[in-house]
Design a protein around this motif. Structure first.
Motif, mmCIF file in Angstrom:
data_model
loop_
_atom_site.group_PDB
_atom_site.id
_atom_site.type_symbol
_atom_site.label_atom_id
_atom_site.label_comp_id
_atom_site.label_asym_id
_atom_site.label_seq_id
_atom_site.Cartn_x
_atom_site.Cartn_y
_atom_site.Cartn_z
ATOM 1 N N UNK A 155 0.840 -1.197 0.000
ATOM 2 C CA UNK A 155 0.000 0.000 0.000
ATOM 3 C C UNK A 155 0.878 1.251 0.000
ATOM 4 N N UNK A 156 0.297 2.360 -0.408
ATOM 5 C CA UNK A 156 0.976 3.651 -0.265
ATOM 6 C C UNK A 156 0.124 4.599 0.578
ATOM 7 N N UNK A 157 -1.077 4.165 0.935
ATOM 8 C CA UNK A 157 -2.001 4.987 1.737
ATOM 9 C C UNK A 157 -2.483 4.132 2.901
ATOM 10 N N UNK A 158 -1.935 4.379 4.094
ATOM 11 C CA UNK A 158 -2.310 3.620 5.291
ATOM 12 C C UNK A 158 -3.220 4.471 6.152
ATOM 13 N N UNK A 159 -4.415 3.955 6.393
ATOM 14 C CA UNK A 159 -5.369 4.672 7.230
ATOM 15 C C UNK A 159 -6.200 3.649 7.993
ATOM 16 N N UNK A 160 -5.964 3.577 9.289
ATOM 17 C CA UNK A 160 -6.694 2.669 10.171
ATOM 18 C C UNK A 160 -7.365 3.531 11.221
ATOM 19 N N UNK A 161 -8.688 3.413 11.312
ATOM 20 C CA UNK A 161 -9.452 4.237 12.250
ATOM 21 C C UNK A 161 -10.402 3.367 13.062
ATOM 22 N N UNK A 162 -10.793 3.884 14.218
ATOM 23 C CA UNK A 162 -11.764 3.185 15.046
ATOM 24 C C UNK A 162 -12.398 4.116 16.051
ATOM 25 N N UNK A 163 -13.454 3.609 16.689
ATOM 26 C CA UNK A 163 -14.188 4.359 17.705
ATOM 27 C C UNK A 163 -14.595 3.413 18.824
ATOM 28 N N UNK A 164 -14.786 3.977 19.998
ATOM 29 C CA UNK A 164 -15.265 3.202 21.150
ATOM 30 C C UNK A 164 -16.122 4.106 22.013
ATOM 31 N N UNK A 165 -17.287 3.628 22.395
ATOM 32 C CA UNK A 165 -18.153 4.388 23.298
ATOM 33 C C UNK A 165 -17.599 4.245 24.717
ATOM 34 N N UNK A 166 -17.405 5.377 25.397
ATOM 35 C CA UNK A 166 -16.813 5.338 26.739
ATOM 36 C C UNK A 166 -17.742 4.695 27.765
ATOM 37 N N UNK A 167 -19.014 4.571 27.451
ATOM 38 C CA UNK A 167 -19.977 3.966 28.382
ATOM 39 C C UNK A 167 -19.650 2.498 28.657
ATOM 40 N N UNK A 168 -18.916 1.838 27.739
ATOM 41 C CA UNK A 168 -18.570 0.430 27.943
ATOM 42 C C UNK A 168 -17.316 0.271 28.817
ATOM 43 N N UNK A 169 -16.683 1.395 29.194
ATOM 44 C CA UNK A 169 -15.482 1.368 30.019
ATOM 45 C C UNK A 169 -15.829 1.716 31.464
ATOM 46 N N UNK A 170 -14.942 1.369 32.378
ATOM 47 C CA UNK A 170 -15.159 1.674 33.798
ATOM 48 C C UNK A 170 -15.068 3.175 34.049
#
Length: 157
Positions: free
Chosen positions: A42-57
């Motif tokens: 690849x020449x274009x690396x893009x890895x993204x994500x999200x997490x809802x903080x409600x699932x954390x302590x």
């Protein structure tokens, strides 16, 4: 942990650029074969994500890390990758990391950033690993992103 298959990987469904081999991982019930994302070329690396903080302590300091492994046959990682963590309150942490110096064929946790779950951070945490410089790269495996509680005296950077 958010597995690689739960992340948004640009061109991740293109078999000329990414493969999805299985890696054996030990867990509570024995060993499981989990899909990991592997860069073919690849020449274009893009890895993204999200997490809802409600699932954390609540009221807990977390370090967000991406779990990667460099193949002994990797190429093109001389330029650092960009790591970013954005909290729901708009506060953003950014940093750079060189992957070409990682020990080959060994899983490594690379810090994206830290945050504390407080009333100000209720919502969604966004994170990314990018390198969009146009240079061709290969040989990176991504297992996923981990949210790990850390000591309370460690402050976010």
């Amino acid at each position: 942990m958010i597995l690689a298959s739960g992340l948004s990987i640009t061109f991740g469904d293109n078999s000329r650029q990414w493969t999805w081999p299985k890696e054996e991982e030990s867990c509570y019930l024995g060993n499981e074969n989990l899909p990991v994302a592997e860069v073919k070329r690849i020449c274009w690396l893009e890895i993204k994500g999200k997490c809802k903080t409600i699932v954390l302590s609540p009221r807990t300091m977390y370090e967000v890390t991406i779990v990667v492994k460099m193949s002994s046959q990797n190429r093109g990682w001389e330029i650092p990758v960009n790591l970013s963590l954005e909290r729901p309150d708009g506060n953003r942490q950014v940093r750079m990391e060189r992957l070409d110096i990682l020990k080959k064929e060994t899983w490594k946790h690379i810090s994206i950033g830290k945050f504390e779950t407080t009333p100000k951070t209720i919502g969604e945490i966004s994170f990314s690993l990018t390198q969009t410089d146009g240079h061709w790269k290969s040989g990176l495996r991504v297992k996923g992103v981990v949210f790990t509680p850390t000591a309370e005296d460690e402050q976010p950077k």
